[in-house]
Scaffold this active site. Structure first.
Site, PDB file in Angstrom:
ATOM      1  CG  ASP A 415      -1.818   1.180   1.314  1.00 44.75           C
ATOM      2  OD1 ASP A 415      -2.685   1.290   0.431  1.00 44.75           O
ATOM      3  OD2 ASP A 415      -1.672   2.002   2.236  1.00 44.75           O
ATOM      4  CD  GLU A 468      -2.683   2.489  -3.287  1.00 44.14           C
ATOM      5  OE1 GLU A 468      -3.727   3.151  -3.371  1.00 44.14           O
ATOM      6  OE2 GLU A 468      -1.966   2.495  -2.271  1.00 44.14           O
TER       7      GLU A 468
END
Length: 735
Positions: A415, A468
């Site tokens: 993330d 991401e």
């Protein structure tokens, strides 16, 4: 045995004894336990509240000594003549307890462990630090170890010692800043924390274990001693197949889920499902839909449910919200049995400021940066890991490996990579510190990602990583040896934003934004991409995917079906957040559940069937897989018909033996006799039409098209198509 009271005090000073009983002494092993002073052997124990203490020989039960109280704070001492292992028999006000002396055990961690921890290259911290049930010299108990180099004193506290930091102070292994203690006769299931004094002797809030392998479910915050018994896996064949499939060139379709709000039990206080229930309900459902992977929003223990797991504090502990670590392993094993891979979202970018967590863990900025220009995320009010510190890098890499190795997880989606790569991420001028070359790139993060991915690929050949990353940073999925970051896949955030913006336009205006659907192919092979329609697109007032579509209800549903068809026809692996498959008409609510009642309506059930059929087609057709990663398998059949808002994609298998034509009409107007040049003569069979009645459509279209010797689009033959309104049609070439 004759002795003087002063014999019991030999080798000590009054100030040290006072510090010990007050819980201020940082070297408890220098006083407690068995000590030899010439011909005198003294045993000392700190047991506040005890009424009496006997020393008994471990193997015979013979009483060796009755300890004398030498300090009102609970310090006992006595002389013994036997070198044999011994026990304490402790008389408490309401019970008698027999146990080994924690201070009779020598150093626990080896010098190599300490050296590697200090280097930041000990990647088995989940089995070295934290709380580990084990036997030492035939004695069962729990070994505790924690990194806190700047603390003056560290103790283990828990239910077993009334959360009293005086009772179990730990030994400091100075060379690595590790505190350790073996507490006999404890076992898994015990709640515990660490109590620390900072370098000035000031008490800190009791801290949860950074390497706890189990934790209490929020809002409780204690760590739990996890079992060390190995899980009995049954996924050998699955793991072997994953190790053999290093390139992941086949179909990959990911069902992203927030487990707490996938399905709630309204009859029982609207609770979430546990791991066993998820095994029984979610796995068959995902298998029916044909997804190849389940991706879970972070399940690492986190204090605030509203962060959806993206502010974790337990990077080695599956959240207690759904059960035990063994139950999670069971869930993974059942996924593999069903042929479904498991992807976990993992957050090395930042952590919350809760004072019982990692923040100023030993009274200093241990895991985070001292300077807020490097160490504080204003967007999320969180602290940033100091990747310039070896121990912190080692801690994070060990966490990643723990999930992949211990729990057989198939992939980590990392993330907030963009926030880690740029020192000025979401910062104004003067709010960030340039790197040593004066630039904005975070060199420590670059090195971290390269190191992380290299180690994962070496130690965990069954696993892959996905980033991401929302910027144009080059080489995110290039190999480390080529200068890349080494990820296997990257989320294609640009494709998602461009296509969703296009689909939200009224069809009458789409011709002015035609490039929104084609632009992604300009850079489609610059990285190895996953096309994400993730949770981020259905929260914070953004509404649902269905809600973004224009028109009345029928048109919204048709637009969404056409969009899904375009996505599954477009090169790139697929990801869809839960609820999208039932065309949920409301925004995701993490305190609620997917609106399963919508499946009582035929048009919503039709969208669910469409997703299942798209996944089945994707899994079956090599032509829809090869060009996910290889440009030679893709070409536009038509990309410039902005006036009609029509798109055509041609996809081929590696050997060219199979071809798939994907046609999208993004207006509500049917297109009759749409002439299209095709590369192959013969029959083009319609294998999926998002406007079919079974999906809730108008059932417009045709079942096949034969080529005619009519040149078109620069080709010698063409076909005539009747394109349904707001629909995507898949045609397979038959020679």
């Amino acid at each position: 045995m004759r002795y003087e009271r002063t014999d019991l005090m030999i080798g000590t000073v009054e100030e040290a004894l006072q510090a010990l009983v007050e819980g201020r002494h940082g070297e408890p092993f220098s006083i407690l336990g068995r000590h030899q002073y010439g011909e005198i052997t003294v045993v000392r124990a700190l047991l506040p509240g005890a009424q009496g203490v006997s020393v008994i020989e471990a193997h015979t039960g013979r009483i060796l000594a009755e300890l004398e109280s030498i300090h009102d704070g609970g310090l006992f001492a006595g002389l013994i003549g036997s070198p044999a292992p011994y026990l304490f028999r402790i008389q408490w006000p309401d019970a008698v307890q027999e146990t080994e002396d924690p201070y009779s055990f020598g150093p626990l961690l080896g010098d190599l462990d300490l050296h590697l921890i200090g280097q930041g290259t000990h990647y088995d911290l989940g089995r070295t630090l934290g709380a580990m049930p084990m036997e030492i010299n035939g004695v069962a108990g729990v070994r505790f170890a924690v990194w806190a180099p700047n603390a003056r004193r560290v103790s283990v506290v828990g239910d077993f010692n009334s959360w009293d930091g005086r009772r179990h102070p730990m030994r400091l292994r100075q060379q690595a800043g590790i505190w350790e203690l073996f507490i006999p006769r404890l076992t898994h299931g015990e709640r515990y924390k660490f109590e620390l004094l900072d370098s000035n002797g000031h008490p800190l809030p009791q801290k949860a274990d950074p390497v706890a392998r189990a934790s209490e479910a929020a809002p409780s915050t204690a760590s739990i001693v996890a079992s060390s018994k190995p899980f009995r896996w049954s996924d050998d064949a699955w793991m072997a197949r994953q190790r053999a499939d290093r390139e992941r060139e086949g179909a990959m379709s990911i069902y992203e889920a927030h487990l707490g709000s996938w399905l709630r039990v309204s009859e029982e206080g609207n609770r979430s499902l546990d791991w066993v229930e998820l095994s029984q309900r979610m796995i068959p459902y995902v298998k029916y839909l044909g997804f190849t992977h389940i991706e879970m929003l972070p399940i690492m223990e986190h204090p605030f449910g509203g962060s959806w797991g993206y502010q974790p504090l337990g990077l080695f502990a599956p959240t207690g919200r759904h059960g035990t670590p063994e139950d999670f392993a069971y869930f993974v094993d059942r996924c593999h049995e069903a042929g479904i891979g498991v992807i976990l979202d993992w957050v090395p970018a930042h952590f919350p400021t809760d004072m019982w967590g990692l923040a100023r863990f030993d009274g200093t900025a241990l895991y985070e940066h001292e300077d807020p220009r490097e160490g504080f995320h204003k967007d999320w009010n969180t602290l940033i890991y100091n990747l310039g510190r070896n121990e912190v890098k080692g801690f994070l890499i060990a966490s990643a490996l723990y999930w992949l190795e211990h729990f057989h997880v198939d992939a980590l989606r990392v993330d907030a990579v963009a926030s880690m790569l740029y020192r000025d991420y979401s910062r104004n001028a003067g709010e960030w510190i340039p790197n040593k070359y004066g630039g904005r790139e975070n060199l420590e993060s670059v090195e971290f990602f390269k190191h992380l991915n290299s180690i994962i690929h070496d130690r965990c050949p069954h696993a892959f990583t996905a980033a991401e990353e929302s910027t144009a940073w080059p080489g995110v999925t290039d190999k480390v040896e080529n200068g890349g970051l080494g990820f296997d896949f990257k989320w294609n955030m640009g494709w998602m934003h461009d296509t969703l913006h296009y689909m939200s336009d009224d069809p009458i205006y789409r011709k002015y934004h035609h490039g929104g659907m084609t632009f992604g192919m300009i850079y489609a092979y610059s990285e190895r991409f996953i096309l994400p329609l993730s949770h981020d697109e259905v929260v914070h007032g953004k509404g649902s995917l269905l809600g973004k579509m224009p028109g009345d209800h029928w048109q919204k549903m048709a637009n969404l079906r056409a969009y899904y068809g375009f996505m599954w026809g477009h090169p790139g692996k697929k990801l869809l957040f839960m609820g999208g498959e039932v065309a949920q008409d409301t925004e995701w609510n993490h305190d609620g559940s997917v609106v399963w009642d919508l499946l009582d309506r035929p048009d919503h059930a039709g969208v669910q069937r469409l997703i299942s059929d798209l996944n089945a087609l994707y899994a079956k057709e090599p032509a829809l897989q090869f060009s996910d990663l290889h440009p030679e398998g893709f070409e536009w059949a038509v990309s410039d018909d902005a006036e009609s808002s029509v798109y055509g994609m041609l996809r081929s298998s590696q050997d060219g033996s199979t071809r798939m034509l994907i046609m999208s009409n993004m207006t509500p107007m049917p297109r009759h006799d749409y002439r299209l040049g095709v590369p192959e003569k013969g029959r083009w069979e319609v294998v999926l039409n998002t406007d079919a009645g079974i999906y809730g459509g108008s059932n417009f279209g045709q079942t096949e098209a034969w080529t005619e010797d009519i040149p078109c689009h620069g080709r010698g033959q063409s076909i005539s198509l009747n394109l349904p309104p707001l629909a995507t049609v898949f045609l397979r070439w038959r020679a």
